[in-house]
Design a protein around this motif. Structure first.
Motif, short mmCIF file in Angstrom:
data_model
loop_
_atom_site.label_atom_id
_atom_site.label_comp_id
_atom_site.label_asym_id
_atom_site.label_seq_id
_atom_site.Cartn_x
_atom_site.Cartn_y
_atom_site.Cartn_z
N LEU A 54 0.93 -1.28 -0.15
CA LEU A 54 0.04 0.04 -0.09
C LEU A 54 1.01 1.20 -0.25
CD1 LEU A 54 -2.38 -0.93 2.87
CD2 LEU A 54 -2.51 -1.26 0.36
N LYS A 55 0.47 2.12 -0.73
CA LYS A 55 1.26 3.32 -0.75
C LYS A 55 0.38 4.52 -0.54
CE LYS A 55 3.08 5.12 -4.63
NZ LYS A 55 4.21 5.20 -5.44
N LEU A 56 0.31 5.32 0.97
CA LEU A 56 -0.47 6.38 1.22
C LEU A 56 0.27 7.52 0.79
CD1 LEU A 56 -1.20 3.95 3.15
CD2 LEU A 56 -2.24 5.92 4.27
N ALA A 57 -0.27 8.45 -0.01
CA ALA A 57 0.73 9.29 -0.84
C ALA A 57 -0.09 10.87 -0.57
CB ALA A 57 0.79 8.93 -2.34
N GLN A 58 0.55 11.70 -0.24
CA GLN A 58 0.20 12.99 -0.21
C GLN A 58 0.93 13.93 -1.47
OE1 GLN A 58 0.93 15.20 3.55
NE2 GLN A 58 0.27 17.31 2.72
N LYS A 67 -2.11 9.19 -12.32
CA LYS A 67 -2.91 8.52 -11.46
C LYS A 67 -3.34 6.93 -11.89
CE LYS A 67 -4.11 11.81 -8.16
NZ LYS A 67 -4.92 12.51 -7.21
N PRO A 68 -2.92 5.87 -10.93
CA PRO A 68 -3.50 4.86 -11.36
C PRO A 68 -5.20 4.59 -11.33
CG PRO A 68 -1.87 4.32 -9.81
CD PRO A 68 -2.26 6.03 -10.00
N LEU A 69 -5.78 3.53 -11.97
CA LEU A 69 -7.35 3.41 -11.83
C LEU A 69 -7.71 3.43 -10.37
CD1 LEU A 69 -7.68 0.71 -14.63
CD2 LEU A 69 -7.94 3.13 -14.73
N GLN A 70 -8.91 3.91 -10.42
CA GLN A 70 -9.68 4.17 -9.09
C GLN A 70 -10.28 2.92 -8.61
OE1 GLN A 70 -9.99 7.16 -6.68
NE2 GLN A 70 -10.37 5.02 -5.77
N VAL A 71 -10.39 2.20 -7.63
CA VAL A 71 -11.32 1.32 -7.46
C VAL A 71 -12.56 1.76 -6.98
CG1 VAL A 71 -11.59 -0.68 -5.55
CG2 VAL A 71 -9.31 -0.23 -6.69
N VAL A 78 -15.53 9.61 2.25
CA VAL A 78 -15.19 8.44 3.20
C VAL A 78 -14.30 7.34 2.39
CG1 VAL A 78 -15.95 6.38 4.58
CG2 VAL A 78 -17.05 8.76 4.86
N GLY A 79 -14.89 7.28 0.91
CA GLY A 79 -14.06 6.29 0.12
C GLY A 79 -14.13 4.91 0.66
N HIS A 80 -13.06 4.22 0.65
CA HIS A 80 -12.84 2.81 1.05
C HIS A 80 -12.49 2.85 2.62
CE1 HIS A 80 -11.63 2.98 -3.22
NE2 HIS A 80 -12.36 1.88 -3.47
N ARG A 106 -5.93 2.31 -7.37
CA ARG A 106 -6.05 3.34 -6.47
C ARG A 106 -7.15 3.38 -5.49
NH1 ARG A 106 -7.70 9.02 -7.35
NH2 ARG A 106 -7.86 8.23 -9.54
N LEU A 107 -7.02 3.58 -4.12
CA LEU A 107 -8.06 3.56 -3.17
C LEU A 107 -8.12 5.03 -2.66
CD1 LEU A 107 -7.34 0.04 -0.93
CD2 LEU A 107 -8.92 0.47 -3.19
N ASN A 108 -9.25 5.26 -1.97
CA ASN A 108 -9.61 6.51 -1.54
C ASN A 108 -9.70 6.23 0.11
OD1 ASN A 108 -11.75 8.82 -0.47
ND2 ASN A 108 -10.09 9.44 -1.71
N PHE A 109 -8.91 7.08 1.12
CA PHE A 109 -8.94 6.91 2.49
C PHE A 109 -9.17 8.16 2.89
CE2 PHE A 109 -6.64 2.68 3.63
CZ PHE A 109 -7.38 1.91 2.84
N GLY A 110 -10.24 8.77 2.65
CA GLY A 110 -10.68 9.96 3.09
C GLY A 110 -9.75 11.03 2.38
N THR A 111 -8.91 11.74 2.99
CA THR A 111 -7.92 12.61 2.36
C THR A 111 -6.79 12.07 1.87
OG1 THR A 111 -6.84 13.01 4.61
CG2 THR A 111 -8.87 14.50 3.81
N GLN A 112 -6.64 10.80 1.89
CA GLN A 112 -5.24 10.23 1.50
C GLN A 112 -5.64 9.46 0.27
OE1 GLN A 112 -2.58 10.57 2.24
NE2 GLN A 112 -2.21 11.08 4.58
#
Length: 338
Positions: A54-58, A67-71, A78-80, A106-112
């Protein structure tokens, strides 16, 4: 992190930081490059049983990488995140079904943003330049969430931008005495390698043999409902004795019991769940920290037969600004845990 195939290993995330693709930015500069946390997870429930990164990126506005494809997800913002907290296996098991077993999504973890990197070729590419990697950010996360290091101590820890290598980052202004990550890794390397490691291993074998001989087991074969439950305290006490010494185990016989009460919820602590939601685990962690505080305060070096790592750590902590006795005890619990 275990990479064993066939079952999910319920261990906390281990994280490292990727300081951009090219160079580490100046510690005092604004965010101009990508700062990432890469987390390893062994999710053998996936069809391939492969490790997932996993890579949490700012990311900054200057980042021109595609950017990679979004799941897909249902809840905006809230996302995932909720799925990751409640059922991470299901979340990651869905990725190869949608996108295949090799690639970057790519996943979405709120602001990350979270990038899932899977497949041998992609993982090798991430790890190719190991000089650009550091475990400092991941260690900070564990110290804060998992081991309960106070915020005031974390301020001092996060001010260390010098890295863990022998030579500090050229743009770092951290005092040599305050290079906490360097001192941590150096103490581990100096005391858990070579002759010291052999001594500690021999101490463990002797302690384990003694405990097995003292266990309430007769000569005849018998069945046990929980063999691991029988062996766990024997192994744990032998390990603690090898690291902290015989006197520690004799003085604090409840340490291992409280340690496992805390460890049973280690993943939840790492996720950032508050302690009041896990009262038994929280009490166990607090008791372990209190024991470490008292042990350091009343420590008698005469007759100490544990690993010298603790003595090395206490020596450099005493010279470091901003570290409290409670914060040092939290890290001591981390040494036993890790």
């Amino acid at each position: 992190m275990s990479m064993t195939q066939g079952y999910f290993v319920d261990l906390p995330l281990i994280t490292v930081a990727l300081h951009s693709k090219f160079e580490l930015p100046a510690p005092t500069s604004a965010w101009s490059t990508q700062l990432a946390l890469i987390s390893f997870m062994s999710l053998s429930l996936l069809g391939t049983g492969a490790a997932v990164f996993l890579k949490l990126a700012q990311e900054s506005s200057e980042d021109c990488l595609q950017k990679p494809l979004q799941v897909p997800y249902l809840l905006p913002v809230v996302g995932h995140l909720l799925t990751f907290i409640r059922a991470p296996q299901e979340l990651f098991a869905a990725i190869p079904t949608l996108f295949g077993s090799s690639g970057i999504v790519r996943l979405n973890f709120g602001t990350q943003d979270v990038y899932v990197v899977s497949g041998a070729d992609y993982i090798k590419a991430v790890w190719k330049d190991t000089k650009s990697m550091s475990s400092c950010d991941g260690l900070s996360l564990a110290l804060r969430n998992l081991f309960g290091t106070p915020r005031r101590d974390m301020i001092a820890i996060r001010q260390d931008k010098s890295g863990s290598s022998h030579d500090p980052h050229p743009q770092s202004s951290t005092r040599p005495e305050d290079r906490i990550f360097h001192h941590m890794f150096k103490a581990t390397a100096d005391t858990l390698a070579g002759a010291n490691l052999n001594t500690t291993a021999s101490k463990f074998q002797i302690a384990m043999k003694r405990r097995i001989e003292e266990a309430p087991v007769q000569q005849e074969w018998l069945e046990m409902d929980d063999l691991f439950g029988f062996l766990r305290p024997l192994i744990a006490n032998a390990t603690v004795e090898a690291v902290c010494g015989t006197a520690f185990v004799e003085k604090y016989p409840d340490f291992v019991e409280n340690f496992y009460a805390f460890n049973d919820k280690a993943t939840s602590f790492l996720y950032g769940w508050p302690g009041f939601l896990m009262p038994r685990a929280n009490r166990g962690r607090e008791r372990c920290i209190a024991i470490m505080q008292e042990w350091r305060r009343t420590f008698d070096a005469q007759g100490f037969d544990g690993n010298p790592m603790m003595l090395h750590r206490w020596s450099y902590f005493s010279k470091m600004k901003g570290m409290s006795g409670y914060g040092v005890a939290c890290q001591d619990v981390g040494i036993v845990w890790g």
